[in-house]
Design a protein around this motif. Structure first.
Motif, PDB file in Angstrom:
ATOM      1  N   ALA A  62       6.828 -19.107 -18.315  1.00  0.00           N
ATOM      2  CA  ALA A  62       5.575 -19.302 -17.583  1.00  0.00           C
ATOM      3  C   ALA A  62       4.803 -17.994 -17.592  1.00  0.00           C
ATOM      4  CB  ALA A  62       5.859 -19.714 -16.135  1.00  0.00           C
ATOM      5  N   SER A  63       3.485 -18.087 -17.425  1.00  0.00           N
ATOM      6  CA  SER A  63       2.675 -16.871 -17.348  1.00  0.00           C
ATOM      7  C   SER A  63       2.943 -16.167 -16.016  1.00  0.00           C
ATOM      8  CB  SER A  63       1.184 -17.216 -17.461  1.00  0.00           C
ATOM      9  OG  SER A  63       0.752 -17.866 -16.283  1.00  0.00           O
ATOM     10  N   ILE A  64       2.620 -14.897 -15.975  1.00  0.00           N
ATOM     11  CA  ILE A  64       2.802 -14.133 -14.741  1.00  0.00           C
ATOM     12  C   ILE A  64       1.974 -14.763 -13.616  1.00  0.00           C
ATOM     13  CG2 ILE A  64       2.311 -11.917 -13.628  1.00  0.00           C
ATOM     14  CD1 ILE A  64       3.323 -10.634 -16.254  1.00  0.00           C
ATOM     15  N   SER A  65       0.756 -15.189 -13.930  1.00  0.00           N
ATOM     16  CA  SER A  65      -0.082 -15.854 -12.926  1.00  0.00           C
ATOM     17  C   SER A  65       0.613 -17.080 -12.358  1.00  0.00           C
ATOM     18  CB  SER A  65      -1.421 -16.268 -13.522  1.00  0.00           C
ATOM     19  OG  SER A  65      -2.143 -15.147 -13.933  1.00  0.00           O
ATOM     20  N   GLN A  66       1.229 -17.877 -13.245  1.00  0.00           N
ATOM     21  CA  GLN A  66       1.945 -19.078 -12.793  1.00  0.00           C
ATOM     22  C   GLN A  66       3.151 -18.708 -11.943  1.00  0.00           C
ATOM     23  OE1 GLN A  66       2.437 -20.576 -16.856  1.00  0.00           O
ATOM     24  NE2 GLN A  66       1.554 -22.516 -16.184  1.00  0.00           N
ATOM     25  N   VAL A  67       3.895 -17.698 -12.378  1.00  0.00           N
ATOM     26  CA  VAL A  67       5.080 -17.265 -11.632  1.00  0.00           C
ATOM     27  C   VAL A  67       4.677 -16.847 -10.222  1.00  0.00           C
ATOM     28  CG1 VAL A  67       6.919 -15.524 -11.479  1.00  0.00           C
ATOM     29  CG2 VAL A  67       6.391 -16.582 -13.687  1.00  0.00           C
ATOM     30  N   ILE A  68       3.632 -16.036 -10.116  1.00  0.00           N
ATOM     31  CA  ILE A  68       3.181 -15.580  -8.807  1.00  0.00           C
ATOM     32  C   ILE A  68       2.680 -16.747  -7.965  1.00  0.00           C
ATOM     33  CG2 ILE A  68       1.438 -14.172  -7.607  1.00  0.00           C
ATOM     34  CD1 ILE A  68       1.744 -12.140  -9.941  1.00  0.00           C
ATOM     35  N   GLN A  69       1.912 -17.630  -8.582  1.00  0.00           N
ATOM     36  CA  GLN A  69       1.357 -18.769  -7.860  1.00  0.00           C
ATOM     37  C   GLN A  69       2.450 -19.732  -7.380  1.00  0.00           C
ATOM     38  OE1 GLN A  69      -1.439 -21.042 -10.190  1.00  0.00           O
ATOM     39  NE2 GLN A  69      -2.409 -21.898  -8.382  1.00  0.00           N
ATOM     40  N   GLU A  70       3.448 -19.969  -8.225  1.00  0.00           N
ATOM     41  CA  GLU A  70       4.480 -20.957  -7.897  1.00  0.00           C
ATOM     42  C   GLU A  70       5.638 -20.380  -7.086  1.00  0.00           C
ATOM     43  OE1 GLU A  70       5.605 -22.699 -11.659  1.00  0.00           O
ATOM     44  OE2 GLU A  70       3.523 -23.314 -12.054  1.00  0.00           O
ATOM     45  N   LYS A  71       5.969 -19.109  -7.320  1.00  0.00           N
ATOM     46  CA  LYS A  71       7.161 -18.543  -6.682  1.00  0.00           C
ATOM     47  C   LYS A  71       6.883 -17.339  -5.801  1.00  0.00           C
ATOM     48  CE  LYS A  71      10.126 -20.336 -10.315  1.00  0.00           C
ATOM     49  NZ  LYS A  71      11.116 -20.039 -11.340  1.00  0.00           N
ATOM     50  N   GLY A  72       5.667 -16.811  -5.873  1.00  0.00           N
ATOM     51  CA  GLY A  72       5.275 -15.705  -5.004  1.00  0.00           C
ATOM     52  C   GLY A  72       5.417 -14.338  -5.643  1.00  0.00           C
ATOM     53  N   ALA A  73       4.698 -13.379  -5.068  1.00  0.00           N
ATOM     54  CA  ALA A  73       4.677 -12.012  -5.595  1.00  0.00           C
ATOM     55  C   ALA A  73       6.021 -11.313  -5.447  1.00  0.00           C
ATOM     56  CB  ALA A  73       3.578 -11.204  -4.907  1.00  0.00           C
ATOM     57  N   ILE A  74       6.735 -11.585  -4.370  1.00  0.00           N
ATOM     58  CA  ILE A  74       8.037 -10.934  -4.172  1.00  0.00           C
ATOM     59  C   ILE A  74       9.014 -11.380  -5.249  1.00  0.00           C
ATOM     60  CG2 ILE A  74      10.030 -10.747  -2.616  1.00  0.00           C
ATOM     61  CD1 ILE A  74       7.977 -10.890  -0.288  1.00  0.00           C
ATOM     62  N   TYR A  75       9.031 -12.678  -5.542  1.00  0.00           N
ATOM     63  CA  TYR A  75       9.890 -13.190  -6.609  1.00  0.00           C
ATOM     64  C   TYR A  75       9.513 -12.527  -7.940  1.00  0.00           C
ATOM     65  CZ  TYR A  75      11.948 -16.260 -10.094  1.00  0.00           C
ATOM     66  OH  TYR A  75      12.653 -16.742 -11.180  1.00  0.00           O
ATOM     67  N   PHE A  76       8.200 -12.459  -8.213  1.00  0.00           N
ATOM     68  CA  PHE A  76       7.735 -11.845  -9.456  1.00  0.00           C
ATOM     69  C   PHE A  76       8.211 -10.398  -9.576  1.00  0.00           C
ATOM     70  CE2 PHE A  76       4.427  -8.927 -11.087  1.00  0.00           C
ATOM     71  CZ  PHE A  76       4.642  -9.133 -12.441  1.00  0.00           C
ATOM     72  N   ARG A  77       8.048  -9.609  -8.524  1.00  0.00           N
ATOM     73  CA  ARG A  77       8.448  -8.198  -8.587  1.00  0.00           C
ATOM     74  C   ARG A  77       9.959  -8.048  -8.749  1.00  0.00           C
ATOM     75  NH1 ARG A  77       4.252  -5.422 -10.506  1.00  0.00           N
ATOM     76  NH2 ARG A  77       2.417  -5.710  -9.221  1.00  0.00           N
ATOM     77  N   LYS A  78      10.729  -8.935  -8.141  1.00  0.00           N
ATOM     78  CA  LYS A  78      12.186  -8.904  -8.288  1.00  0.00           C
ATOM     79  C   LYS A  78      12.570  -9.232  -9.735  1.00  0.00           C
ATOM     80  CE  LYS A  78      16.541  -8.867  -6.977  1.00  0.00           C
ATOM     81  NZ  LYS A  78      17.206  -8.079  -7.996  1.00  0.00           N
ATOM     82  N   ARG A  79      11.953 -10.247 -10.310  1.00  0.00           N
ATOM     83  CA  ARG A  79      12.231 -10.618 -11.711  1.00  0.00           C
ATOM     84  C   ARG A  79      11.789  -9.498 -12.658  1.00  0.00           C
ATOM     85  NH1 ARG A  79      15.321 -12.310 -14.110  1.00  0.00           N
ATOM     86  NH2 ARG A  79      14.291 -13.584 -15.662  1.00  0.00           N
TER      87      ARG A  79
END
Length: 178
Positions: A47-64
């Motif tokens: 998924a795109s970073i935008s999708q990851v942030i939108q679907e799972k949140g910024a904290i999840y994105f930064r952890k990944r």
């Protein structure tokens, strides 16, 4: 090839500083694999970073993002790695990079006016700044971000101004420092 060159050459800096463009050219010159951490994460997440942030949140994105950085740094390949603009600022990522004996990092530095001019026409392709209609508002946003991030960016092994330089000039400057 350069004698005793580090296993990982890491490029960091604000969005629009040319990390990916410079990284690709440097990787070709040094006959290394180029990895863009944002692309690497998107591939892992499918998924795109935008999708990851939108679907799972910024904290999840930064952890990944942190997990992907660790994964790349633990690899055996000689690479040129371009980080996302915020990567150095979260989960002790700069400490992780700084403590690696096999990495050298370069902060591709530019001032707010330069970055604003470079990024204003790219707003539609950059979700973080797509909402800005006025250059002054974008400049204020970049200025605040740079102020928050500069402490992390300045932990890089080398600090290079990229303003008014061609990609080839920046690559040559990095090569000279290796």
């Amino acid at each position: 090839m350069i004698a005793n060159e580090p296993k990982q050459i890491i490029l960091l800096g604000y969005m629009g500083s040319g990390k990916s463009t410079v990284g690709k050219e440097l990787a070709v010159l040094l006959e290394r694999e180029f990895i863009d951490l944002d692309d690497y994460l998107e591939e892992r997440e499918k998924a795109s970073i935008s999708q990851v942030i939108q679907e799972k949140g910024a904290i999840y994105f930064r952890k990944r993002e942190h997990d992907c950085l660790k994964e790349v740094l633990e690899g055996d390949e000689k690479i040129v790695l371009a980080l996302g603009g915020g990567t150095p600022c979260y989960y002790n990522n700069m400490k992780l990079i700084s403590q690696s004996n096999e990495a050298i990092s370069f902060y591709l530095r530019a001032a707010v006016p330069f970055l604003t001019n470079r990024l204003f026409d790219e707003r539609a392709h950059r979700p973080l700044i797509s909402r800005f209609e006025q250059q002054d508002d974008l400049a204020e946003f970049i200025g605040k971000h740079l102020l928050e991030r500069s402490g992390f960016y300045n932990e890089a092994t080398h600090n290079l101004s990229i303003e008014n330089k061609t990609v080839n000039q920046i690559v040559a400057e990095i090569e000279d420092l290796l």
